[in-house]
Design a protein around this motif. Structure first.
Motif, PDB file in Angstrom:
ATOM      1  N   GLU A  28      -4.188   5.446 -14.164  1.00  0.00           N
ATOM      2  CA  GLU A  28      -5.335   5.777 -14.543  1.00  0.00           C
ATOM      3  C   GLU A  28      -6.411   5.583 -14.033  1.00  0.00           C
ATOM      4  N   LEU A  29      -6.723   4.240 -13.963  1.00  0.00           N
ATOM      5  CA  LEU A  29      -8.014   3.599 -13.600  1.00  0.00           C
ATOM      6  C   LEU A  29      -7.987   3.593 -12.113  1.00  0.00           C
ATOM      7  N   LEU A  30      -6.989   3.217 -11.369  1.00  0.00           N
ATOM      8  CA  LEU A  30      -7.298   3.175  -9.722  1.00  0.00           C
ATOM      9  C   LEU A  30      -6.907   4.525  -9.273  1.00  0.00           C
ATOM     10  N   GLY A  31      -6.333   5.347  -9.840  1.00  0.00           N
ATOM     11  CA  GLY A  31      -5.947   6.575  -9.484  1.00  0.00           C
ATOM     12  C   GLY A  31      -4.770   6.735  -8.463  1.00  0.00           C
ATOM     13  N   PHE A  32      -3.992   5.924  -8.526  1.00  0.00           N
ATOM     14  CA  PHE A  32      -2.683   5.799  -7.697  1.00  0.00           C
ATOM     15  C   PHE A  32      -1.688   6.766  -8.183  1.00  0.00           C
ATOM     16  N   GLU A  33      -0.846   7.155  -7.633  1.00  0.00           N
ATOM     17  CA  GLU A  33       0.226   8.322  -8.042  1.00  0.00           C
ATOM     18  C   GLU A  33       1.488   7.215  -8.289  1.00  0.00           C
ATOM     19  N   LEU A  34       2.094   7.643  -9.462  1.00  0.00           N
ATOM     20  CA  LEU A  34       3.323   6.799  -9.843  1.00  0.00           C
ATOM     21  C   LEU A  34       4.466   7.674  -9.206  1.00  0.00           C
ATOM     22  N   VAL A  35       5.010   7.134  -8.178  1.00  0.00           N
ATOM     23  CA  VAL A  35       5.989   7.910  -7.276  1.00  0.00           C
ATOM     24  C   VAL A  35       7.383   7.509  -7.594  1.00  0.00           C
ATOM     25  N   LYS A  36       7.540   6.533  -8.374  1.00  0.00           N
ATOM     26  CA  LYS A  36       8.894   6.382  -8.678  1.00  0.00           C
ATOM     27  C   LYS A  36       8.828   5.278 -10.148  1.00  0.00           C
ATOM     28  N   LYS A  37       9.855   5.888 -10.994  1.00  0.00           N
ATOM     29  CA  LYS A  37      10.106   4.997 -12.312  1.00  0.00           C
ATOM     30  C   LYS A  37      11.471   4.504 -12.247  1.00  0.00           C
ATOM     31  N   THR A  38      11.601   3.412 -11.877  1.00  0.00           N
ATOM     32  CA  THR A  38      13.065   2.960 -11.850  1.00  0.00           C
ATOM     33  C   THR A  38      13.266   1.769 -12.513  1.00  0.00           C
ATOM     34  N   VAL A  39      14.355   0.932 -12.349  1.00  0.00           N
ATOM     35  CA  VAL A  39      14.619  -0.299 -12.693  1.00  0.00           C
ATOM     36  C   VAL A  39      14.782  -1.076 -11.520  1.00  0.00           C
ATOM     37  N   ASN A  40      14.662  -2.684 -11.732  1.00  0.00           N
ATOM     38  CA  ASN A  40      15.039  -3.585 -10.853  1.00  0.00           C
ATOM     39  C   ASN A  40      16.467  -3.418 -10.515  1.00  0.00           C
ATOM     40  N   PHE A  41      16.915  -3.120  -9.356  1.00  0.00           N
ATOM     41  CA  PHE A  41      18.455  -3.081  -9.050  1.00  0.00           C
ATOM     42  C   PHE A  41      19.124  -4.338  -9.331  1.00  0.00           C
ATOM     43  N   ASP A  42      18.298  -5.448  -9.189  1.00  0.00           N
ATOM     44  CA  ASP A  42      19.151  -6.901  -9.300  1.00  0.00           C
ATOM     45  C   ASP A  42      18.888  -7.135 -10.758  1.00  0.00           C
ATOM     46  N   ASP A  43      18.228  -6.242 -11.519  1.00  0.00           N
ATOM     47  CA  ASP A  43      17.941  -6.682 -12.853  1.00  0.00           C
ATOM     48  C   ASP A  43      17.537  -5.653 -13.878  1.00  0.00           C
ATOM     49  N   GLY A  45      17.538  -4.300 -16.605  1.00  0.00           N
ATOM     50  CA  GLY A  45      16.742  -4.469 -17.907  1.00  0.00           C
ATOM     51  C   GLY A  45      15.318  -4.422 -17.633  1.00  0.00           C
ATOM     52  N   ALA A  46      14.767  -4.341 -16.470  1.00  0.00           N
ATOM     53  CA  ALA A  46      13.225  -4.379 -16.335  1.00  0.00           C
ATOM     54  C   ALA A  46      12.883  -3.099 -15.307  1.00  0.00           C
ATOM     55  N   TYR A  47      11.815  -2.658 -15.564  1.00  0.00           N
ATOM     56  CA  TYR A  47      11.261  -1.525 -14.937  1.00  0.00           C
ATOM     57  C   TYR A  47      10.938  -2.171 -13.343  1.00  0.00           C
ATOM     58  N   HIS A  48      11.184  -1.088 -12.426  1.00  0.00           N
ATOM     59  CA  HIS A  48      10.432  -1.193 -11.344  1.00  0.00           C
ATOM     60  C   HIS A  48       9.706   0.152 -10.917  1.00  0.00           C
ATOM     61  N   LEU A  49       8.327  -0.139 -11.098  1.00  0.00           N
ATOM     62  CA  LEU A  49       7.464   0.899 -10.839  1.00  0.00           C
ATOM     63  C   LEU A  49       6.828   1.002  -9.290  1.00  0.00           C
ATOM     64  N   TYR A  50       6.735   2.127  -8.993  1.00  0.00           N
ATOM     65  CA  TYR A  50       6.279   2.378  -7.624  1.00  0.00           C
ATOM     66  C   TYR A  50       4.973   3.236  -7.635  1.00  0.00           C
ATOM     67  N   PHE A  51       3.854   2.885  -7.210  1.00  0.00           N
ATOM     68  CA  PHE A  51       2.723   3.607  -6.784  1.00  0.00           C
ATOM     69  C   PHE A  51       2.435   3.787  -5.352  1.00  0.00           C
ATOM     70  N   GLY A  52       1.710   4.915  -5.074  1.00  0.00           N
ATOM     71  CA  GLY A  52       1.371   5.234  -3.614  1.00  0.00           C
ATOM     72  C   GLY A  52       0.614   6.371  -3.648  1.00  0.00           C
ATOM     73  N   ARG A  53       0.386   6.850  -2.431  1.00  0.00           N
ATOM     74  CA  ARG A  53      -0.434   7.830  -1.988  1.00  0.00           C
ATOM     75  C   ARG A  53       0.500   8.993  -1.289  1.00  0.00           C
ATOM     76  N   ASP A  54       0.222  10.216  -1.525  1.00  0.00           N
ATOM     77  CA  ASP A  54       1.112  11.270  -0.834  1.00  0.00           C
ATOM     78  C   ASP A  54       2.376  11.186  -1.025  1.00  0.00           C
ATOM     79  N   GLY A  55       2.778  10.664  -2.173  1.00  0.00           N
ATOM     80  CA  GLY A  55       4.209  10.927  -2.520  1.00  0.00           C
ATOM     81  C   GLY A  55       5.005   9.548  -2.004  1.00  0.00           C
ATOM     82  N   GLU A 326      14.608  12.911  -6.793  1.00  0.00           N
ATOM     83  CA  GLU A 326      13.725  14.002  -7.595  1.00  0.00           C
ATOM     84  C   GLU A 326      12.695  14.756  -6.656  1.00  0.00           C
ATOM     85  N   PRO A 327      12.566  15.878  -7.242  1.00  0.00           N
ATOM     86  CA  PRO A 327      11.610  16.719  -6.214  1.00  0.00           C
ATOM     87  C   PRO A 327      10.359  16.242  -6.159  1.00  0.00           C
ATOM     88  N   ALA A 328       9.865  16.567  -4.806  1.00  0.00           N
ATOM     89  CA  ALA A 328       8.573  15.903  -4.220  1.00  0.00           C
ATOM     90  C   ALA A 328       7.562  15.914  -5.526  1.00  0.00           C
TER      91      ALA A 328
END
Ligand SMILES: [Fe+2]
Ligand SMILES: [Fe+2]
Length: 358
Positions: A28-43, A45-55, A326-328
């Protein structure tokens, strides 16, 4: 020197403690897109969030391991000091100063570094961030086709005593900035600055191992006794976007970085393809580096190794990208899990704090 030259950064991965807060700050504040909501593949129980531009274009990707219990880290040798995000113009940078200040974020700058102007603040976990202007670039004090050859001493007005701190503090955008307007777009990684205990060794390493080139040799403008070198993708022409790594040289220092919340976990450079990554792996092994096998990260494939000062590095493939599961136009909407974790989904979802989508 290898023929292999990285195109620049793929992503940077940081450690945070509160996923909703991270989403509010970077989304919200910096305006990045959340491009993936997943978990840490090695852990898982914890989120791994990906932000970016243009998908999730390589070079714009910021990722977070969300570890609620993580102790607070600290920068030092072998760690990243700050991450700079790119903005097009000084005017847009001032809009950021106003927007962040009104959101209660403490901001300093903009400081004219010569090569760009820099605004500084921290994220809620303490990760130091900068917003840096695209220009004027590295050719202001040496020829564009011969960057990084001489050690340059900063002009006096660039050093702390030479700056009009009160005037800098007063400078801001005249109106409130409740929305991130298109001119304010933060175009991902402008540069990443770390700390090393041997800057010449680091220079040899980044040139040999990753094919980066020195584009500036100077002193830290905030501590003129410390060398500050810049490397980037550079062949005597343009300095590549999203490719500038800079290090402060703390020669012989034992003030080692402490991993944890508010710190960078690792930085990833780009390989154009799986074949290129295999060539990188052979190349790194031939230099005597300890390199992991290729790990499948679903959205890219990764190998990991360490810089001589301890910084964890990765080389990640550009593909297949975030639209693989997931769809673009729905990136970041649903919690995505790799197939081998799907059967544990109910258990995993129960442990995670629900997050809004895009
Ligand atoms: Fe910086
Ligand atoms: Fe990574």
């Amino acid at each position: 020197m290898p023929d292999l030259k990285t195109l620049g950064f793929h992503h940077i991965t940081m450690v945070a403690t509160d996923a909703p807060r991270t989403l509010a700050f970077y989304g919200e504040l910096l305006g990045f897109e959340l491009v993936k909501k997943t978990v840490n593949f090695d852990d898982p129980g914890a989120y791994h969030l990906y932000f970016g531009r243009d998908g999730g274009r390589p070079g714009t990707i910021l990722t977070f391991f969300e570890w609620a219990q993580a102790r607070h880290g600290h920068w030092g040798v072998g760690g990243v000091h700050h991450l700079a995000l790119g903005v097009a113009t000084p005017e847009a940078q001032l809009k950021w100063k106003r927007r962040l200040t009104e959101a209660g974020v403490e901001v300093s700058g903009p400081i004219d570094r010569g090569y760009f102007k820099s605004l500084y603040f921290s994220d809620p976990d303490g990760q130091i961030l900068e917003i840096a202007t695209a220009g004027p670039g590295y050719a202001i004090d040496e020829p564009a086709d011969a960057l990084g050859r001489e050690l340059l001493v900063p002009q006096k007005e660039r050093l702390p005593g030479g700056r009009d701190e009160a005037a800098i503090e007063r400078l801001t955008h005249p109106e409130p900035v409740p929305e991130v307007t298109p001119d304010m777009t933060l175009d991902g990684i402008h540069h990443i600055t770390g700390i090393t205990d041997d800057i010449e060794r680091a220079s040899d390493f980044y040139e040999e191992a990753l094919g980066l080139r020195t584009v500036k040799k100077t002193y830290n403008q905030d501590d003129a006794s410390t060398k500050h070198y810049f490397w980037a993708r550079y062949d005597g022409g343009e300095v590549g976007h999203h490719s500038a790594l800079t290090l402060f040289g703390w020669e012989g220092s034992r003030y080692v970085s402490r991993p944890g919340a508010g710190q960078t976990h690792h930085i990833a450079f780009r390989a154009g393809s799986a074949d290129e990554q295999a060539a990188w792996r052979e190349h790194l092994l031939s230099l005597g580096l300890d390199v992991t096998s290729v790990k499948d990260r679903t959205y890219f494939e990764s190998i990991y190794f360490h810089a001589p000062d301890g910084l964890l590095l990765e080389i990640a493939t550009d593909g297949p990208g975030f639209a693989v599961d997931e769809p673009a136009d729905e990136l970041g909407g649903a919690l995505k899990l790799p197939t081998w974790l799907e059967e544990r989904r109910p258990d995993i979802e129960r442990k995670l704090v629900p997050l809004a989508g895009r």
